[in-house]
Design a protein around this motif. Structure first.
Motif, PDB file in Angstrom:
ATOM      1  N   ARG A  75      -7.526   3.201   0.337  1.00 30.93           N
ATOM      2  CA  ARG A  75      -8.975   3.089   0.524  1.00 30.93           C
ATOM      3  C   ARG A  75      -9.577   4.451   0.893  1.00 30.93           C
ATOM      4  O   ARG A  75     -10.284   4.605   1.895  1.00 30.93           O
ATOM      5  CB  ARG A  75      -9.296   2.013   1.573  1.00 30.93           C
ATOM      6  N   LYS A 127       0.819  -1.213   0.000  1.00 32.13           N
ATOM      7  CA  LYS A 127       0.000   0.000   0.000  1.00 32.13           C
ATOM      8  C   LYS A 127       0.855   1.267   0.000  1.00 32.13           C
ATOM      9  O   LYS A 127       0.470   2.281  -0.568  1.00 32.13           O
ATOM     10  CB  LYS A 127      -0.905   0.015   1.247  1.00 32.13           C
ATOM     11  N   GLU A 172      -6.763   4.596  -4.084  1.00 33.74           N
ATOM     12  CA  GLU A 172      -7.418   3.282  -4.028  1.00 33.74           C
ATOM     13  C   GLU A 172      -6.688   2.351  -3.066  1.00 33.74           C
ATOM     14  O   GLU A 172      -7.325   1.603  -2.315  1.00 33.74           O
ATOM     15  CB  GLU A 172      -7.501   2.677  -5.430  1.00 33.74           C
ATOM     16  N   GLU A 192     -14.623  -4.523   4.350  1.00 36.69           N
ATOM     17  CA  GLU A 192     -15.150  -4.310   3.000  1.00 36.69           C
ATOM     18  C   GLU A 192     -14.135  -4.713   1.937  1.00 36.69           C
ATOM     19  O   GLU A 192     -14.505  -5.226   0.879  1.00 36.69           O
ATOM     20  CB  GLU A 192     -15.575  -2.846   2.832  1.00 36.69           C
ATOM     21  N   LYS A 193     -12.847  -4.483   2.220  1.00 34.34           N
ATOM     22  CA  LYS A 193     -11.803  -4.890   1.277  1.00 34.34           C
ATOM     23  C   LYS A 193     -11.784  -6.407   1.130  1.00 34.34           C
ATOM     24  O   LYS A 193     -11.742  -6.937   0.008  1.00 34.34           O
ATOM     25  CB  LYS A 193     -10.437  -4.391   1.755  1.00 34.34           C
ATOM     26  N   SER A 248     -14.766  -7.569  -0.863  1.00 37.53           N
ATOM     27  CA  SER A 248     -14.642  -7.251  -2.295  1.00 37.53           C
ATOM     28  C   SER A 248     -13.637  -8.165  -2.991  1.00 37.53           C
ATOM     29  O   SER A 248     -13.740  -8.408  -4.199  1.00 37.53           O
ATOM     30  CB  SER A 248     -14.227  -5.785  -2.477  1.00 37.53           C
ATOM     31  N   SER A 308     -13.307  -0.751   6.989  1.00 37.17           N
ATOM     32  CA  SER A 308     -12.552  -0.630   5.752  1.00 37.17           C
ATOM     33  C   SER A 308     -11.891  -1.953   5.369  1.00 37.17           C
ATOM     34  O   SER A 308     -11.967  -2.395   4.220  1.00 37.17           O
ATOM     35  CB  SER A 308     -11.494   0.472   5.894  1.00 37.17           C
ATOM     36  N   GLU A 321     -13.039   9.558   4.658  1.00 38.66           N
ATOM     37  CA  GLU A 321     -13.752   8.463   5.315  1.00 38.66           C
ATOM     38  C   GLU A 321     -13.508   8.426   6.824  1.00 38.66           C
ATOM     39  O   GLU A 321     -14.303   7.869   7.573  1.00 38.66           O
ATOM     40  CB  GLU A 321     -13.329   7.122   4.703  1.00 38.66           C
ATOM     41  N   ARG A 371      -8.149  10.663   5.782  1.00 38.26           N
ATOM     42  CA  ARG A 371      -9.033  10.390   4.655  1.00 38.26           C
ATOM     43  C   ARG A 371     -10.401  10.988   4.971  1.00 38.26           C
ATOM     44  O   ARG A 371     -10.774  11.111   6.140  1.00 38.26           O
ATOM     45  CB  ARG A 371      -9.169   8.880   4.447  1.00 38.26           C
TER      46      ARG A 371
END
Length: 283
Positions: free
Chosen positions: A257, A42, A254, A194-195, A198, A191, A107, A105
């Motif tokens: 996130r 990341k 991205e 959800e990653k 996905s 977060s 978020e 972020r």
């Protein structure tokens, strides 16, 4: 004597040059809330971007645990750290207020934690009484502090009312513990959840979210207050300039996130500090 003066001057110039060179490395780290390989992946494009914007070499320095990230910044072994809200508060208290959160972020203004289980009998927080449970790291905001505060608000004291409480050390490890049947339920940040969903790394036919917390302030990038103000501004501006309309910005956002980064301030984390004090976790 003249030769000695020249040698001394030359040594002084070399030492000065070495000092200047040493200052040209920006030492960056992050709380280890995910696997080390994931943190490195990341950070890589973000590090390259910050090198472009600051003119400095940017080095990612992994740490062993959350406490090491706090101590590294406070003791001048790190220059900038990606903290959770709780670790920022710990660094603020540990340094006597000599740390500054730069950006977060968008978020992170209303971040959330999720409670997960494979047990069909668990539908609400109160159902966790008598069960086994996993938090993330003890110093995690979204993996421990805030989930604990919402449990206490629901009249569930993890240390008294649960059969057993474990600390997995990281959000993805909590998911693995619950999915593998090591514990009945666990809590992690939304977060990472959800990653994993996905990426199809969660069997949603068995593992499910049964409670999502209200929003709270969480992660941020923090520096010491003695950082050169010009460098601090360069770093802040670099984060604020990231956008989804160019390829480099999109890749970085991205991976982080994030939709975008926004300015933040220490006052945003007052509620985290209060929650930590009430839970008896701020030492």
């Amino acid at each position: 004597m003249t030769s000695l003066i020249r040698i001394t001057a030359a040594l002084g110039a070399l030492l000065l040059a070495a000092g200047v060179h040493a200052q040209q490395v920006l030492r960056v780290s992050a709380i280890p809330d995910e696997a080390p390989t994931e943190l490195q992946r990341k950070f890589k494009p973000l590090g390259s971007y910050l090198e472009q914007k600051t003119g400095m070499k940017v080095e990612f320095v992994p740490v062993t645990d959350y406490a090491a990230s706090v101590e590294g910044l406070v003791n001048n072994k790190l220059d900038m750290v990606w903290f959770g809200g709780f670790t920022f508060v710990q660094a603020k208290v540990r340094s006597g207020g000599k740390v500054i959160p730069l950006v977060q972020r968008e978020e992170d203004e209303k971040f959330k934690s999720v409670f997960i289980t494979t047990d069909k009998a668990i539908a609400k927080l109160e159902d966790l009484k008598g069960k086994t449970f996993a938090f993330g790291s003890e110093s995690s905001t979204s993996g421990h502090l805030m989930p604990r505060s919402y449990l206490l608000a629901a009249k569930v004291n993890p240390d008294v009312d649960m059969k057993r409480v474990a600390f997995s050390g990281a959000h993805d490890a909590t998911v693995a513990a619950v999915a593998g049947g090591k514990v009945d339920a666990g809590a992690l940040n939304i977060s990472v959840w959800e990653k994993l969903v996905s990426q199809n790394k969660v069997d949603s036919s068995k593992l499910r979210v049964f409670y999502t917390t209200p929003g709270y302030f969480d992660y941020n990038w923090t520096v010491r207050s003695d950082m050169n103000p010009e460098l601090r501004k360069k770093i802040t501006d670099a984060f604020l300039a990231l956008n989804m309309n160019d390829a480099q910005g999109r890749e970085i956002l991205e991976l982080q996130r994030a939709t975008r980064f926004i300015p933040t301030k220490a006052e945003n984390y007052a509620s985290i500090e209060k929650a930590a004090q009430q839970a008896g976790l701020l030492k």
